[in-house]
Design an enzyme around this catalytic site. Structure first.
Site, PDB file in Angstrom:
ATOM      1  N   ASP A   1     211.209  94.715  89.164  1.00  0.00           N
ATOM      2  CA  ASP A   1     209.733  94.689  89.095  1.00  0.00           C
ATOM      3  C   ASP A   1     209.199  96.093  88.791  1.00  0.00           C
ATOM      4  O   ASP A   1     208.379  96.287  87.890  1.00  0.00           O
ATOM      5  CB  ASP A   1     209.130  94.201  90.419  1.00  0.00           C
TER       6      ASP A   1
ATOM      7  N   THR B   1     209.420  86.365  91.096  1.00  0.00           N
ATOM      8  CA  THR B   1     210.473  87.249  91.628  1.00  0.00           C
ATOM      9  C   THR B   1     211.443  86.464  92.516  1.00  0.00           C
ATOM     10  O   THR B   1     212.641  86.764  92.547  1.00  0.00           O
ATOM     11  CB  THR B   1     209.835  88.426  92.408  1.00  0.00           C
TER      12      THR B   1
HETATM   13  N1  LIG Z   1     200.720  81.737  98.872  1.00  0.00           N
HETATM   14  C1  LIG Z   1     200.660  81.697  97.550  1.00  0.00           C
HETATM   15  N2  LIG Z   1     199.956  80.752  96.954  1.00  0.00           N
HETATM   16  C2  LIG Z   1     199.908  80.678  95.629  1.00  0.00           C
HETATM   17  N3  LIG Z   1     200.515  81.554  94.786  1.00  0.00           N
HETATM   18  C3  LIG Z   1     201.214  82.536  95.351  1.00  0.00           C
HETATM   19  C4  LIG Z   1     201.313  82.661  96.741  1.00  0.00           C
HETATM   20  N4  LIG Z   1     202.064  83.725  96.988  1.00  0.00           N
HETATM   21  C5  LIG Z   1     202.425  84.249  95.785  1.00  0.00           C
HETATM   22  N5  LIG Z   1     201.886  83.540  94.812  1.00  0.00           N
HETATM   23  C6  LIG Z   1     201.988  83.808  93.383  1.00  0.00           C
HETATM   24  O1  LIG Z   1     202.786  82.865  92.756  1.00  0.00           O
HETATM   25  C7  LIG Z   1     203.552  83.500  91.760  1.00  0.00           C
HETATM   26  C8  LIG Z   1     204.727  82.683  91.494  1.00  0.00           C
HETATM   27  O2  LIG Z   1     204.206  81.459  91.118  1.00  0.00           O
HETATM   28  P1  LIG Z   1     205.146  80.293  90.798  1.00  0.00           P
HETATM   29  O3  LIG Z   1     204.368  79.244  90.103  1.00  0.00           O
HETATM   30  O4  LIG Z   1     206.331  80.832  90.078  1.00  0.00           O
HETATM   31  O5  LIG Z   1     205.588  79.760  92.221  1.00  0.00           O
HETATM   32  S1  LIG Z   1     207.038  79.382  92.683  1.00  0.00           S
HETATM   33  O6  LIG Z   1     207.768  80.614  92.928  1.00  0.00           O
HETATM   34  O7  LIG Z   1     207.636  78.500  91.669  1.00  0.00           O
HETATM   35  O8  LIG Z   1     206.855  78.626  93.929  1.00  0.00           O
HETATM   36  C9  LIG Z   1     203.857  84.833  92.346  1.00  0.00           C
HETATM   37  O9  LIG Z   1     204.091  85.756  91.292  1.00  0.00           O
HETATM   38  P2  LIG Z   1     205.170  86.945  91.497  1.00  0.00           P
HETATM   39  O10 LIG Z   1     204.752  87.735  92.711  1.00  0.00           O
HETATM   40  O11 LIG Z   1     204.994  87.719  90.218  1.00  0.00           O
HETATM   41  O12 LIG Z   1     206.508  86.307  91.629  1.00  0.00           O
HETATM   42  C10 LIG Z   1     202.622  85.157  93.140  1.00  0.00           C
HETATM   43  O13 LIG Z   1     201.688  85.898  92.429  1.00  0.00           O
HETATM   44 MG   LIG Z   2     205.444  89.662  89.711  1.00  0.00          MG
HETATM   45 MG   LIG Z   3     205.286  89.477  93.318  1.00  0.00          MG
END
Ligand SMILES: Nc1ncnc2c1ncn2[C@@H]1O[C@H](COP(=O)(O)OS(=O)(=O)O)[C@@H](OP(=O)(O)O)[C@H]1O
Ligand SMILES: [Mg+2]
Ligand SMILES: [Mg+2]
Ligand SMILES: [Mg+2]
Length: 452
Positions: A125, A222
């Site tokens: 990242d 991530t």
């Molecule tokens: N609690 C909560 N609710 C909703 N969304 C959240 C939450 N926490 C994190 N995030 C954000 O979700 C990003 C990842 O989304 P995804 O669609 O890939 O979700 S998942 O990992 O498949 O469950 C993720 O992106 P990255 O941090 O870049 O991985 C977050 O920005």
């Molecule tokens: Mg990210």
């Molecule tokens: Mg993240």
């Protein structure tokens, strides 16, 4: 023709040059151009649309260069921005592939940290954020580049993070030193730790309604990344509140989806695991991109060992509008989107296929490529969606012919800062209007009885 003679008379570029590349009107003239620049004159080394004047001697080229083609007119608005963004994302994809392999296969787990909200962050990242920030600053001048991005250097600068920081610095330098494959000039000497920290922390824009800023999610998904699964690198350009360019790198999402293992969501067969015994195996990932208003979106393969030419092909959303045949995708984690609520919606709309649960903006890529028809995300009340989780995906789906709105039918608003302010309930992306209307009606009908 001049170009072809030059090519066949030289070892580089190889004869596999995709002269039969298909463009919508099958005209190479205005749709196909090379993105390599002469290191001396900084002019394009070759441009098919104007071959005679722009062709330079191959001697002037960096012999390690790979050729990246891009479909746009030379004088088109944002052509240079798109070119640099696509290259930067290719570089970032290769960086992530290396880090993920180490992490998954060598158990390099200490390089995964936990942020204040308990979400994971890795050396990838930070390294991607530094690398992309550095490439954009080199291309356009630090004073002209404003970036909204996910990561900061707070935890990286702590005294107990010295080994992580040195891994980041090494990863950034390794990645930039091989960026010349894409025609990006590497730094003259390795970047110092302070320069890497500066590149990361320079991404401190808060966005807003006016002016131009880049939006970067260095590693989206991530969690998928650390689990050896899907993730994406997302870079977008916003001008006066509107996303004008989007580039999505999906290192584990092959051009040919048949190479995905469906039993496990969209899990890719990672390179060090047994590959299918086939000469045509091409399980490497892809990079998608689109420019606002072009009504076109494109997909390129990621570089793998010996492909020296990267050509793009146009992508379109699926033509399926019958819910019985449609597939919807959603986040893997229940905590990020209510699976219960979408299950109810799927039932009432008549969706029959199993949901495709995939980490990251690969979901946006799946819709844009026509591999699925619907993407829904309904986060818990109070969660504020960030612009970097959506900007690149939205413009790519829209230009590929799809629709992305909130549950009230309004387009997502990227002009209000770091968050998607005013988002009505959730996000609905669809291949076509008919499915989109059906989902919105189903949300209206069931929202009050949901616990969201
Ligand atoms: N609690 C909560 N609710 C909703 N969304 C959240 C939450 N926490 C994190 N995030 C954000 O979700 C990003 C990842 O989304 P995804 O669609 O890939 O979700 S998942 O990992 O498949 O469950 C993720 O992106 P990255 O941090 O870049 O991985 C977050 O920005
Ligand atoms: Mg990210
Ligand atoms: Mg993240
Ligand atoms: Mg994200």
């Amino acid at each position: 023709m001049t170009l072809l003679r030059l090519i066949s008379g030289n070892k580089f570029p190889p004869p596999s040059f995709p002269i039969n590349h298909t463009t919508p009107n099958n005209s190479l003239k205005s749709h196909f151009r090379f993105l390599n620049y002469c290191p001396k004159s900084r002019t394009p080394i070759c441009c098919i649309s104007n071959c005679d004047q722009k062709t330079q001697s191959f001697d002037e080229m960096d012999k390690d260069s790979k050729w990246v083609s891009i479909e746009s007119d030379v004088d088109e608005e944002y052509a240079r921005e798109l070119e640099v963004a696509v290259k930067a994302v290719h570089v970032a994809c290769l960086l992530c592939q290396k880090v993920q392999e180490r992490l998954v296969f060598d158990g390099d787990g200490e390089n995964v940290q936990s942020k204040d909200d308990n979400s994971p962050v890795t050396i990838a990242d930070w390294s991607v954020q530094a690398t992309v920030s550095w490439i954009l600053s080199q291309a356009f001048g630090t004073e002209n580049v404003s970036i909204v991005a996910e990561e900061d250097i707070e935890s990286l600068s702590k005294t107990d993070a010295t080994s992580i920081l040195s891994s980041v610095v090494k990863t950034v330098n390794d990645s930039l030193s091989s960026a010349s494959r894409f025609g990006i000039k590497p730094p003259v000497t390795n970047l110092e730790t302070t320069q890497v920290l500066e590149a990361i922390s320079r991404c401190n824009s808060n966005g807003g309604p006016t002016g131009r800023f880049w939006v970067l999610d260095p590693v989206d998904g991530t969690l998928g990344f650390v689990r050896g699964d899907q993730y994406a690198i997302a870079l977008a350009l916003v001008e006066n509140g509107e996303v004008v360019l989007g580039v999505l790198g999906c290192p584990n999402y092959p051009m040919n989806k048949e190479w995905l293992n469906y039993q496990n969501g969209y899990r890719r067969i990672l390179s060090r695991l047994a590959k299918p015994d086939s000469a045509s195996w091409d399980g490497n990932g892809c990079v998608l991109y689109a420019k606002r208003g072009s009504k076109k979106a494109w997909m390129q393969p990621l570089l793998s060992g010996d492909n020296s030419v990267i050509s793009a092909r146009p992508i379109k959303v699926s033509a399926i509008d019958n819910p019985v045949l449609a597939t919807f995708c959603e986040p893997v984690e229940k905590a990020n989107s209510s699976h219960l609520f979408t299950q109810g919606l799927a039932h009432s709309v008549g969706l029959r296929n199993q949901p495709l649960r995939v980490y990251s903006m690969v979901k946006y890529a799946a819709i844009a490529r026509g591999d699925a028809e619907i993407f829904m995300k309904f986060a818990r009340a109070g969660y504020k969606e960030k612009i970097w989780d959506h900007a690149a995906g939205v413009v790519i789906i829209e230009e590929a012919g799809g629709i992305v709105t909130d549950a009230g039918g309004r387009r997502l608003d990227f002009s209000k800062g770091v968050y998607l302010q005013g988002l009505d309930r959730g996000i609905i992306a669809c291949a076509g209007a008919s499915l989109h209307e059906k989902i919105m009606s189903a949300v209206d009908a069931s929202w009050n009885s949901s616990s969201l």
